[in-house]
Design a protein around this motif. Structure first.
Motif, mmCIF file in Angstrom:
data_model
loop_
_atom_site.group_PDB
_atom_site.id
_atom_site.type_symbol
_atom_site.label_atom_id
_atom_site.label_comp_id
_atom_site.label_asym_id
_atom_site.label_seq_id
_atom_site.Cartn_x
_atom_site.Cartn_y
_atom_site.Cartn_z
ATOM 1 N N ASP A 28 1.031 -1.143 -0.069
ATOM 2 C CA ASP A 28 0.005 -0.022 0.054
ATOM 3 C C ASP A 28 0.846 0.999 0.198
ATOM 4 O O ASP A 28 1.496 1.702 1.185
ATOM 5 N N VAL A 29 1.111 1.859 -1.386
ATOM 6 C CA VAL A 29 1.878 2.797 -1.389
ATOM 7 C C VAL A 29 1.077 4.011 -1.937
ATOM 8 O O VAL A 29 1.737 4.763 -2.869
ATOM 9 N N GLY A 30 0.013 4.246 -1.532
ATOM 10 C CA GLY A 30 -1.038 5.224 -2.032
ATOM 11 C C GLY A 30 -1.050 5.056 -3.590
ATOM 12 O O GLY A 30 -1.121 3.820 -3.960
ATOM 13 N N GLN A 31 -1.215 6.139 -4.409
ATOM 14 C CA GLN A 31 -1.174 6.504 -5.765
ATOM 15 C C GLN A 31 0.079 5.959 -6.434
ATOM 16 O O GLN A 31 1.049 6.788 -6.582
ATOM 17 N N GLY A 32 0.566 4.670 -6.621
ATOM 18 C CA GLY A 32 1.774 4.259 -7.068
ATOM 19 C C GLY A 32 1.831 2.749 -6.997
ATOM 20 O O GLY A 32 0.731 2.027 -6.943
ATOM 21 N N LEU A 33 3.165 2.028 -7.197
ATOM 22 C CA LEU A 33 3.023 0.554 -7.385
ATOM 23 C C LEU A 33 4.385 0.200 -6.600
ATOM 24 O O LEU A 33 5.376 0.737 -6.865
ATOM 25 N N SER A 34 4.222 -0.872 -5.923
ATOM 26 C CA SER A 34 5.471 -1.327 -5.326
ATOM 27 C C SER A 34 5.144 -2.982 -4.989
ATOM 28 O O SER A 34 3.980 -3.166 -4.174
ATOM 29 N N VAL A 35 5.519 -4.064 -5.343
ATOM 30 C CA VAL A 35 5.425 -5.570 -5.172
ATOM 31 C C VAL A 35 6.463 -6.055 -4.714
ATOM 32 O O VAL A 35 7.484 -5.924 -5.357
ATOM 33 N N LEU A 36 6.352 -6.750 -3.685
ATOM 34 C CA LEU A 36 7.516 -7.694 -3.143
ATOM 35 C C LEU A 36 7.225 -9.103 -3.315
ATOM 36 O O LEU A 36 6.036 -9.670 -2.746
ATOM 37 N N VAL A 37 8.157 -9.792 -4.072
ATOM 38 C CA VAL A 37 7.864 -11.297 -4.256
ATOM 39 C C VAL A 37 9.144 -12.024 -3.377
ATOM 40 O O VAL A 37 10.266 -11.494 -3.466
ATOM 41 N N THR B 232 9.255 0.947 -7.164
ATOM 42 C CA THR B 232 9.517 1.544 -5.868
ATOM 43 C C THR B 232 8.631 2.741 -5.077
ATOM 44 O O THR B 232 8.970 3.231 -4.162
ATOM 45 N N GLY B 233 7.231 2.786 -5.698
ATOM 46 C CA GLY B 233 6.591 3.975 -5.115
ATOM 47 C C GLY B 233 7.049 5.188 -5.421
ATOM 48 O O GLY B 233 8.282 5.253 -6.358
ATOM 49 N N ASN B 234 6.327 6.222 -4.773
ATOM 50 C CA ASN B 234 6.670 7.607 -5.384
ATOM 51 C C ASN B 234 7.720 8.377 -4.237
ATOM 52 O O ASN B 234 7.807 7.568 -3.172
ATOM 53 N N ARG B 235 8.247 9.445 -4.714
ATOM 54 C CA ARG B 235 9.114 10.108 -3.711
ATOM 55 C C ARG B 235 8.538 11.460 -4.113
ATOM 56 O O ARG B 235 8.590 11.980 -5.171
ATOM 57 N N PHE B 236 8.374 12.329 -2.969
ATOM 58 C CA PHE B 236 7.755 13.636 -3.113
ATOM 59 C C PHE B 236 8.670 14.664 -3.000
ATOM 60 O O PHE B 236 9.714 14.639 -2.123
ATOM 61 N N PRO B 237 8.448 16.004 -3.602
ATOM 62 C CA PRO B 237 9.381 17.118 -3.153
ATOM 63 C C PRO B 237 9.476 17.470 -1.694
ATOM 64 O O PRO B 237 10.620 18.028 -1.420
ATOM 65 N N THR B 238 8.570 17.272 -0.890
ATOM 66 C CA THR B 238 8.740 17.504 0.338
ATOM 67 C C THR B 238 9.606 16.728 1.281
ATOM 68 O O THR B 238 10.148 17.058 2.191
ATOM 69 N N GLY B 239 10.099 15.639 0.601
ATOM 70 C CA GLY B 239 11.009 14.726 1.006
ATOM 71 C C GLY B 239 10.410 13.441 1.638
ATOM 72 O O GLY B 239 11.258 12.350 1.848
ATOM 73 N N PHE B 240 9.187 13.246 1.537
ATOM 74 C CA PHE B 240 8.415 12.170 2.183
ATOM 75 C C PHE B 240 8.371 11.041 0.940
ATOM 76 O O PHE B 240 8.171 11.459 -0.303
ATOM 77 N N ASN B 241 8.867 9.938 1.429
ATOM 78 C CA ASN B 241 9.067 8.900 0.242
ATOM 79 C C ASN B 241 8.581 7.544 0.719
ATOM 80 O O ASN B 241 8.647 7.224 1.810
ATOM 81 N N MET B 242 8.069 6.800 -0.365
ATOM 82 C CA MET B 242 7.609 5.240 0.223
ATOM 83 C C MET B 242 8.792 4.416 0.392
ATOM 84 O O MET B 242 8.250 3.116 0.930
ATOM 85 N N ALA B 243 9.935 4.733 0.119
ATOM 86 C CA ALA B 243 10.978 3.806 0.495
ATOM 87 C C ALA B 243 11.161 3.615 2.076
ATOM 88 O O ALA B 243 11.146 2.625 2.649
ATOM 89 N N ASP B 244 11.258 4.922 2.626
ATOM 90 C CA ASP B 244 11.291 5.093 4.183
ATOM 91 C C ASP B 244 10.197 4.693 4.712
ATOM 92 O O ASP B 244 10.147 4.213 6.165
ATOM 93 N N VAL C 142 12.235 -2.118 -12.370
ATOM 94 C CA VAL C 142 11.853 -0.788 -12.667
ATOM 95 C C VAL C 142 10.768 -1.077 -13.626
ATOM 96 O O VAL C 142 11.537 -1.032 -14.771
ATOM 97 N N SER C 143 9.572 -0.826 -13.870
ATOM 98 C CA SER C 143 8.667 -1.052 -14.877
ATOM 99 C C SER C 143 8.875 0.208 -15.841
ATOM 100 O O SER C 143 9.305 -0.278 -17.071
ATOM 101 N N HIS C 144 8.802 1.471 -15.394
ATOM 102 C CA HIS C 144 8.985 2.597 -16.401
ATOM 103 C C HIS C 144 9.383 3.628 -15.366
ATOM 104 O O HIS C 144 9.637 3.576 -14.175
ATOM 105 N N ASP C 145 9.856 4.861 -15.979
ATOM 106 C CA ASP C 145 10.446 6.162 -15.425
ATOM 107 C C ASP C 145 9.248 7.098 -14.797
ATOM 108 O O ASP C 145 9.799 8.067 -14.293
ATOM 109 N N ASP C 146 7.951 6.602 -14.766
ATOM 110 C CA ASP C 146 7.041 7.414 -14.180
ATOM 111 C C ASP C 146 7.438 7.365 -12.591
ATOM 112 O O ASP C 146 7.730 6.607 -11.895
ATOM 113 N N SER C 147 7.318 8.440 -11.966
ATOM 114 C CA SER C 147 8.027 8.776 -10.528
ATOM 115 C C SER C 147 7.153 7.769 -9.478
ATOM 116 O O SER C 147 7.741 7.373 -8.391
#
Length: 730
Positions: free
Chosen positions: A482-491, A502-514, A534-539
């Motif tokens: 559950d990464v909000g509006q984005g995609l990340s799947v762990l197998v 890997t989900g999104n990373r926002f200009p504020t510094g908040f990111n789905m990795a952390d 990484v499927s494609h370049d969309d953030s």
């Protein structure tokens, strides 16, 4: 009395465990039951009365959320800013007490958390604003090991969140005396490298602390020293008692202690931790002045009961339990270990709080004890008294405050440099997986049990279970995060892992990795990635690609990488028991939705199809290649957009399960009703991460077994379902 207080607090705190929020009219049978057993079982009655108060309070606070159309459109809101949480890139979060919504007044006044992205300065504390805002229920990302924002919101009394879409009126509040003092402090310390630490210790302003600062404090177990709470209030009060007794006796000392504690709590903005500590201190001082003696246990229970009676949702606040249990651990340490020496108290505190720290933060620091033994006396005898002196002299004697602050800066600079060095060189923070936490807790329970008569058999059985548990894992598992509006799947296969997007990373510094990915990997005990695709370049798919590669060992980089192996249809390789097949694109690119890397993963009996953001043209071209697309589990292309998931593609895949990776209340309306209807006609079970949270499936022969059939956790994780079932207010 102690027993009744304890059971009342337990009854209020039971809302932590409620699987659902009972209807408000449950209070009547519970009240009748409590009254009936008051004489024979007063403790049980107190427990029931605590439950009743939590139930009524929750419905009282949440009732406004049933207002028709509240979340379906933007609203004109008017309210007062209670607090401002400043972030990077000019973004801020405002906690606002609402006066009205579209002219309608609610009681009680709701508290909401609003994101501010305006170009100008954000409103300040105390300002009155009228704005156009869009609200959502108090909903958060839901993944194991991640931050529980839904619980945090309610624990702060916040019952909705949203963002400002337009400002209509902004009326700045006249600066308060505390604000003027804070500005004077900032001006005097503007040139000091340690200003951020001095602000945190004096005014509770931690907005300037960087991510690396927090990492150091956590790794060394000293975060509590920089959050004004019981320790600091107690130190200031102790200083007042000492000065007062030197000057005249017990009563002047008590009055001076109360005054200094009140002043310090006021400087810190009367935050929740300072309120708890202040209430306990004032209660103890009042009893002392009255000539009465209460045990530390009773004072703690009375303080808890008063706080929980005032706001039952404090039971959802982690800081509340950390401070309460820290005081309880200190009392227990003083009683069990004998004496009141610092090292004994700190040893007892460390050991007794170890399970709580481990569960809340997913690890422990092996340097916490020696570092605290060094720093607590420094803070007690030097830093806090000097800071208090500087704050008292800010306005009447700025010439005195300036050299005191300079002295503090000279002390803090080498100290914090040393702490950063310790964290970087020794890496004292040990991340523990869920299994590691359970094993350590079991050991902590088994060791005392083994010392009891006949306890060796129990210890042996526990050890046997400990050795047996790691082998009970499925052959392979899929977790759609559950990464909000984005995609990340762990197998995963055991502790080997493949991460797709890997989900999104926002200009504020908040990111789905952390926020999501790294906590989940730590929770699972995974410390490296075999594949990062990484499927494609969309953030929203690639935003944390480089960051994850910098903090984790990655064996194979696939897809949209500058220096990795690009995806091309026909690529195939074996990964353990699983076959990885790339079905799309025909020519490597990764720069657009229709160039997404389509990956098929299977073990010969069960399979998974990962589709990125491909749309109808790519689906038709993929069908034209004649490749086998069948998979029992499908990640819907492009988050369930109506531009994807065509009838022909869905029939070719023929999944049993489809997961839509769409954010909660996302502005695009994903998954599209047309797409949902197509899969319904096909008889496919559907789940949406924004509603369900992380979707966890395990391989079970020829079928996928859903390990979390509903959004897990307590009632506050499923408030949206409660709202949909509740009757709207008339």
């Amino acid at each position: 009395m102690d027993k009744r207080l304890f059971f009342f607090c337990a009854g209020v705190s039971s809302l932590l465990l409620w699987p659902w929020l009972p209807a408000w009219d449950w209070w009547l049978p519970l009240a009748l039951l409590g009254v009936s057993c008051w004489r024979s079982r007063p403790a049980t009655a107190c427990f029931l009365f605590g439950m009743i108060w939590s139930l009524c309070y929750s419905h009282w606070q949440l009732g406004w959320l049933q207002h028709p159309g509240l979340f379906q459109r933007s609203q004109i809101m008017a309210g007062t800013v209670e607090a401002v949480q400043r972030r990077d890139k000019g973004a801020s979060r405002l906690i606002v007490s609402l006066k009205s919504i579209d002219g309608q007044v609610f009681s009680p006044q709701p508290r909401v958390l609003l994101s501010w992205y305006g170009e100008g300065p954000a409103p300040a504390e105390g300002d009155f604003i009228r704005s156009v805002s869009r609200l959502q229920p108090p909903h958060g990302l839901h993944n194991p090991g991640g931050f529980d924002s839904a619980r945090w919101l309610l624990g702060q009394g916040i019952t909705a969140r949203g963002y400002l879409t337009g400002s209509l009126h902004h009326q700045p509040a006249p600066p308060s005396r505390r604000t003027r003092l804070l500005e004077a402090f900032r001006d005097l310390s503007a040139e000091l490298p340690s200003q951020r630490w001095l602000l945190a210790l004096s005014f509770g302003d931690r907005s300037q602390l960087q991510a690396q600062d927090w990492e150091t404090l956590r790794a060394l177990g000293v975060s509590h020293l920089f959050a004004i709470s019981g320790l600091h209030i107690g130190l200031v009060a102790g200083l007042g008692l000492l000065l007062g007794r030197l000057g005249g006796g017990r009563l002047p000392g008590a009055l001076l202690a109360a005054g200094l504690a009140l002043g310090y709590a006021w400087l810190a903005g009367f935050s929740l931790p300072t309120q708890r500590a202040l209430l306990m201190l004032l209660l103890w001082l009042a009893l002392t002045g009255w000539g009465r003696f209460w045990s530390g246990r009773r004072i703690l229970l009375v303080t808890m009961a008063l706080l929980l009676a005032g706001m039952p949702w404090l039971a959802l606040n982690q800081g509340f339990w950390l401070s309460v249990l820290a005081v309880a651990a200190l009392l227990a340490s003083a009683g069990w270990l004998g004496g009141r020496s610092l090292w004994r108290l700190q040893l007892g505190l460390t050991l007794l709080l170890l399970p709580l720290v481990m569960v809340l933060f997913g690890g422990l620091s092996w340097l916490s004890l020696p570092v605290n033994l060094l720093l607590i006396p420094l803070f007690s005898l030097l830093f806090i008294p000097l800071l208090l002196l500087a704050c008292l002299a800010l306005v009447p004697l700025p010439g005195l405050a300036r050299p005191v602050l300079a002295l503090l800066d000279g002390l803090f600079a080498p100290l914090m440099a040393s702490l950063h060095w310790l964290e970087q060189v020794l890496s004292p923070w040990l991340v523990l997986s869920a299994f590691g936490q359970g094993a350590l807790l079991l050991v902590l329970l088994v060791l005392p049990a083994a010392l009891l008569p006949g306890g060796r058999g129990v210890a042996g059985l526990a050890l046997y279970l400990l050795l047996l548990l790691p082998w009970s894992r499925p052959a392979w598992e899929v977790r759609v995060l559950d990464v909000g509006q984005g995609l990340s799947v762990l197998v995963t296969q055991g502790r080997e892992a493949l991460l797709y997007d890997t989900g999104n990373r926002f200009p504020t510094g908040f990111n789905m990795a952390d926020a999501v990915i790294l906590p989940l990997l730590g929770h699972l005990g995974v410390d490296r990635l075999e594949y990062l695709v990484v499927s494609h370049d969309d953030s929203d798919h690639s935003g944390n690609r480089d960051y994850l590669a910098s903090v984790l060992p990655v064996t194979h980089r696939r897809g949209a990488w500058p220096d990795g192996q690009h995806c091309r249809a026909g690529q195939s390789e074996q990964w353990g028991r699983l076959r990885l097949r790339v079905l799309w694109p025909l020519a490597p690119s990764g720069h657009s939705n229709n160039d997404s890397c389509v990956l098929h993963i299977g073990d010969g009996r069960l399979s998974l199809l990962l589709t990125g953001d491909i749309e109808a043209p790519a689906e038709r071209a993929l069908l034209a290649t004649g490749q086998a697309l069948g998979a029992q589990l499908l990640l819907s292309p492009h988050h369930g957009s109506r531009s994807s998931s065509t009838e022909a593609f869905n029939r070719a895949v023929a999944p049993d399960w489809v997961v839509h990776t769409a954010g909660f209340y996302n502005r695009w309306g994903f998954p599209s009703p047309e797409v949902v209807a197509r899969f319904e006609r096909q008889g496919v079970a559907q789940l949406t991460t924004g509603e369900h949270g992380m979707v966890h499936l395990a391989a079970d022969g020829h079928h996928w077994r859903l390990l979390n059939p509903r959004r897990s956790g307590a009632w506050y994780h499923r408030l949206n379902a409660w709202l949909q079932e509740a009757k709207p207010l008339e």
